[in-house]
Design a protein around this motif. Structure first.
Motif, PDB file in Angstrom:
ATOM      1  N   GLN A  10      31.814  45.646  42.034  1.00 15.99           N
ATOM      2  CA  GLN A  10      32.538  44.471  42.519  1.00 15.99           C
ATOM      3  C   GLN A  10      34.041  44.746  42.563  1.00 15.99           C
ATOM      4  OE1 GLN A  10      30.494  41.636  39.649  1.00 15.99           O
ATOM      5  NE2 GLN A  10      31.004  40.263  41.339  1.00 15.99           N
ATOM      6  N   ARG A  13      34.771  46.979  45.499  1.00 20.89           N
ATOM      7  CA  ARG A  13      34.641  46.234  46.757  1.00 20.89           C
ATOM      8  C   ARG A  13      35.887  45.362  46.982  1.00 20.89           C
ATOM      9  NH1 ARG A  13      29.637  45.334  46.613  1.00 20.89           N
ATOM     10  NH2 ARG A  13      29.712  43.732  45.006  1.00 20.89           N
ATOM     11  N   GLU A  14      36.311  44.658  45.954  1.00 16.67           N
ATOM     12  CA  GLU A  14      37.493  43.795  46.088  1.00 16.67           C
ATOM     13  C   GLU A  14      38.751  44.617  46.376  1.00 16.67           C
ATOM     14  OE1 GLU A  14      37.633  40.520  46.267  1.00 16.67           O
ATOM     15  OE2 GLU A  14      35.503  40.250  45.849  1.00 16.67           O
ATOM     16  N   HIS A  17      38.975  45.875  49.904  1.00 12.38           N
ATOM     17  CA  HIS A  17      39.361  44.839  50.870  1.00 12.38           C
ATOM     18  C   HIS A  17      40.833  44.471  50.740  1.00 12.38           C
ATOM     19  CE1 HIS A  17      35.029  44.358  51.231  1.00 12.38           C
ATOM     20  NE2 HIS A  17      35.270  43.793  52.391  1.00 12.38           N
ATOM     21  N   ILE A  21      45.745  43.165  45.575  1.00 11.93           N
ATOM     22  CA  ILE A  21      45.340  41.977  44.833  1.00 11.93           C
ATOM     23  C   ILE A  21      45.892  42.067  43.414  1.00 11.93           C
ATOM     24  CG2 ILE A  21      43.133  42.998  44.129  1.00 11.93           C
ATOM     25  CD1 ILE A  21      41.880  40.213  44.373  1.00 11.93           C
ATOM     26  N   LEU A  26      41.962  39.547  40.720  1.00 16.04           N
ATOM     27  CA  LEU A  26      40.822  40.457  40.679  1.00 16.04           C
ATOM     28  C   LEU A  26      39.907  40.102  39.511  1.00 16.04           C
ATOM     29  CD1 LEU A  26      39.332  42.969  41.733  1.00 16.04           C
ATOM     30  CD2 LEU A  26      40.869  44.362  40.313  1.00 16.04           C
ATOM     31  N   ARG A  29      37.882  37.058  40.328  1.00 19.58           N
ATOM     32  CA  ARG A  29      36.829  37.299  41.326  1.00 19.58           C
ATOM     33  C   ARG A  29      35.629  38.041  40.751  1.00 19.58           C
ATOM     34  NH1 ARG A  29      39.909  38.773  46.984  1.00 19.58           N
ATOM     35  NH2 ARG A  29      41.233  36.922  46.999  1.00 19.58           N
ATOM     36  N   VAL A  30      35.869  38.911  39.753  1.00 12.73           N
ATOM     37  CA  VAL A  30      34.750  39.693  39.201  1.00 12.73           C
ATOM     38  C   VAL A  30      34.244  39.134  37.873  1.00 12.73           C
ATOM     39  CG1 VAL A  30      35.480  41.774  40.417  1.00 12.73           C
ATOM     40  CG2 VAL A  30      36.199  41.421  38.045  1.00 12.73           C
TER      41      VAL A  30
END
Length: 150
Positions: A10, A13-14, A17, A21, A26, A29-30
């Motif tokens: 994850q 992936r973040e 993108h 961030i 971050l 998000r994870v």
């Protein structure tokens, strides 16, 4: 070697993108605390899983309006011929990728130019003059509906 569990996947992936961030975003998000997230990112960097961060450039804003992939065949398959070809491409700013591949061609190039006339100049005055080049096959990019290169 760093373990790539589902949380590390994850994180990767973040970051792929949005490499800029914030650690706080971050972590959110994870589903980690900021300190745990930072430790994981630092370990991914230390172990070489994350090898760097890049800016994604807008080709049109840089004057690039023509992109082609080129298959290049060499007449000699010696180390010297390959090294000479690769050295010549290092001096060619139009070549943004060079891959030594198997199959019909020895090399696959990604070339970016301003327009078709500038590509023709590159094709004839650079590629066409290199020793050992015996075959040049161009594949012009019309559109790139998916491009994950950074």
């Amino acid at each position: 070697m760093t373990k790539i569990d589902h949380i590390n996947k994850q994180i990767l992936r973040e970051l792929s993108h949005d490499g800029r961030i914030s650690n706080l975003d971050l972590a959110d998000r994870v589903g980690l605390s900021p300190s745990a997230c930072l430790r994981r990112v630092q370990e991914l960097e230390r172990s070489g899983v994350i090898s760097g961060y890049r800016a994604v450039l807008n080709p049109a804003a840089l004057g690039v309006g023509f992109v082609a992939y080129i298959g290049v065949g060499l007449g000699e398959h010696t180390k010297a011929a390959q090294e000479g070809f690769e050295r010549a491409l290092q001096r060619s700013p139009e070549v943004v990728e060079c891959h030594n591949i198997t199959g019909t061609f020895e090399y696959l190039l990604r070339v970016e130019c301003a327009d078709l006339p500038s590509y023709k100049t590159f094709h004839t005055e650079v590629l066409g003059t290199l020793p050992h080049v015996t075959k040049i096959t161009s594949y012009v990019v019309i559109d790139s509906p998916k491009d994950l290169r950074a």
